[in-house]
Design an enzyme around this catalytic site. Structure first.
Site, mmCIF file in Angstrom:
data_model
loop_
_atom_site.group_PDB
_atom_site.id
_atom_site.type_symbol
_atom_site.label_atom_id
_atom_site.label_comp_id
_atom_site.label_asym_id
_atom_site.label_seq_id
_atom_site.Cartn_x
_atom_site.Cartn_y
_atom_site.Cartn_z
ATOM 1 N N ILE A 105 23.287 -18.472 2.397
ATOM 2 C CA ILE A 105 22.133 -17.698 1.920
ATOM 3 C C ILE A 105 21.237 -18.562 1.035
ATOM 4 C CG2 ILE A 105 21.430 -15.626 0.668
ATOM 5 C CD1 ILE A 105 24.262 -14.501 1.416
ATOM 6 N N GLY B 76 29.411 -25.867 0.372
ATOM 7 C CA GLY B 76 28.081 -26.078 0.936
ATOM 8 C C GLY B 76 28.061 -27.306 1.833
ATOM 9 N N ASP C 147 28.899 -29.349 -10.056
ATOM 10 C CA ASP C 147 29.539 -28.052 -10.245
ATOM 11 C C ASP C 147 28.936 -27.435 -11.508
ATOM 12 O OD1 ASP C 147 31.529 -26.084 -11.252
ATOM 13 O OD2 ASP C 147 32.767 -26.823 -9.595
ATOM 14 N N PHE D 47 23.112 -18.631 -6.582
ATOM 15 C CA PHE D 47 23.967 -18.252 -5.461
ATOM 16 C C PHE D 47 25.377 -18.833 -5.553
ATOM 17 C CE2 PHE D 47 19.623 -18.134 -3.890
ATOM 18 C CZ PHE D 47 19.568 -16.954 -3.172
ATOM 19 N N TYR E 264 37.027 -10.973 -6.157
ATOM 20 C CA TYR E 264 35.661 -11.395 -5.823
ATOM 21 C C TYR E 264 34.647 -10.409 -6.386
ATOM 22 C CZ TYR E 264 31.423 -11.929 -3.020
ATOM 23 O OH TYR E 264 30.111 -12.054 -2.614
ATOM 24 N N ASN F 217 26.611 -6.675 4.470
ATOM 25 C CA ASN F 217 26.962 -7.722 5.437
ATOM 26 C C ASN F 217 25.712 -8.505 5.833
ATOM 27 O OD1 ASN F 217 29.054 -5.635 5.473
ATOM 28 N ND2 ASN F 217 29.987 -6.871 7.071
ATOM 29 N N LEU G 294 31.979 -11.379 11.066
ATOM 30 C CA LEU G 294 32.238 -10.837 12.400
ATOM 31 C C LEU G 294 31.373 -11.481 13.482
ATOM 32 C CD1 LEU G 294 33.842 -8.828 14.075
ATOM 33 C CD2 LEU G 294 32.123 -7.078 13.529
ATOM 34 N N ARG H 143 29.429 -0.868 9.464
ATOM 35 C CA ARG H 143 28.916 -1.641 8.338
ATOM 36 C C ARG H 143 27.407 -1.823 8.449
ATOM 37 N NH1 ARG H 143 33.181 -0.286 6.976
ATOM 38 N NH2 ARG H 143 34.955 -1.513 6.211
ATOM 39 N N ASP I 87 40.354 -0.865 4.280
ATOM 40 C CA ASP I 87 39.095 -0.895 5.031
ATOM 41 C C ASP I 87 38.485 0.507 5.097
ATOM 42 O OD1 ASP I 87 38.718 -3.524 5.594
ATOM 43 O OD2 ASP I 87 39.432 -3.446 7.662
#
Length: 341
Positions: free
Chosen positions: A12, A37, A59, A81, A149, A183, A203, A234, A297
């Site tokens: 992104i 990356g 970093d 990001f 996360y 997503n 996916l 989703r 899920d």
């Protein structure tokens, strides 16, 4: 205007760097550790930037070099990001996620304060909401993350809010916006940039890799959910639309403001619908095996993007799966091994 982008060599982040350049940024300082990356993304952006891009490999937890970079460049704003983003990995290695996410964000905020940089757009996540029962998910939905996360991203949001509150008290003009997206799929429409994760867990690219024979048959986890075709639903957003949302948020940022917006298209697609679209685009069957549901899920996760559409006038150009899958397939055909191709 001059901007600094962390995580600029990631999926992104790289697309957002390109959007900044397309909208006339005079200079973009791209920061990435290259742990996740890709130098290939930086190389592609450097060619497109025509002298307006500087890359710094570091970093964010390297506080002294980061502070020195911001003091030298004094960017007008930062788009943040840099993070690890695998939910399963965060469960297995939570300390790594807290160190990278919270530690890196803390270091960045200190460096921004010292350099006098007063605008921040933070790449957050819908994972801060956890698994709410009420759909669609608005910004007022309680944030109850169910993995490290999401929890570490929520902690970063709290830290940023505290920094804005402190700025209000001491007269600094610092303001921030946090984007919580769902997503993400697709690649640059012209094939310059794409999605390259190792391991790949998303996916759409996973299905396309299976179509190319680059991975075994995909597992379809659960076909008995209370959804029209029995599989999970989703909300997907094209990566180029998400990049636009970040730049729109940046341009709308006001001093002392601290805003949060959901980014999605407001409706979802089932796993079977994603597989069917991938098969249409590649023109061949995708090998799939049916497996039991995975614990945790939810049947459905949908965004309510009304606020960002109303306040920032953002609107996704891509509202169907077709452009997401088609652009991802275009990228994968020319980069079957990602940026290593």
């Amino acid at each position: 205007m001059k901007y600094l982008v962390t995580g600029a060599a990631g999926y992104i982040g790289s697309h957002t760097v390109r959007e900044l350049l397309a909208r006339g940024a005079t200079r973009v300082v791209a920061v990435d550790s290259l742990v996740r990356g890709h130098q290939g993304a930086i190389d592609a952006l450097t060619t497109a930037a025509q002298g307006r891009l500087r890359f710094a490999q570091l970093d964010l937890r390297e506080r002294a070099p980061l502070a020195a970079l911001l003091a030298e460049e004094r960017p007008d704003a930062v788009l943040h990001f840099a993070a690890y983003t695998l939910v399963g990995e965060s469960v297995a290695q939570p300390a790594m996620y807290w160190s990278c996410g919270v530690g890196g964000t803390s270091s960045l905020l200190e460096a921004m304060r010292a350099a006098g940089t007063e605008r921040l757009v933070f790449s957050s996540t819908a994972a801060t909401y956890g698994a709410p029962e009420k759909m669609p998910i608005s910004e007022d939905t309680p944030q109850r993350p169910v993995n490290p996360y999401g929890a570490s991203k929520l902690a970063c949001e709290a830290m940023i809010r505290d920094e804005v509150a402190a700025a209000r008290k001491d007269g600094r003009a610092f303001g921030a916006t946090m984007l919580r997206y769902f997503n993400v799929a697709g690649s640059a429409s012209d094939g310059l940039l794409g999605e390259d994760h190792d391991p790949e867990t998303h996916l759409v690219p996973s299905a396309l890799q299976a179509a190319l024979g680059l991975r075994p048959a995909l597992q379809l986890f659960g076909t008995d959910y209370p959804t029209p075709d029995g599989t999970c639903i989703r909300d997907y957003v094209h990566v180029e639309d998400l990049a636009c949302a970040h730049v729109d948020a940046l341009h709308a940022l006001k001093p002392h403001a601290c805003e949060a917006y959901n980014v999605g298209i407001g409706h979802g697609f089932s796993v079977r619908e994603v597989f069917a679209e991938c098969e249409r685009v590649v023109g061949r069957p995708i090998p799939v095996t049916v497996a039991e549901r995975r614990d945790g899920d939810p049947p459905e996760l949908l965004s309510d993007p009304a606020r960002i559409m109303r306040e920032l006038k953002w609107s996704p150009r891509h509202r169907t799966l077709a452009p997401m899958v088609e652009s991802a397939w275009k990228w994968m055909q020319s980069h079957p091994q990602g940026y290593r191709s």
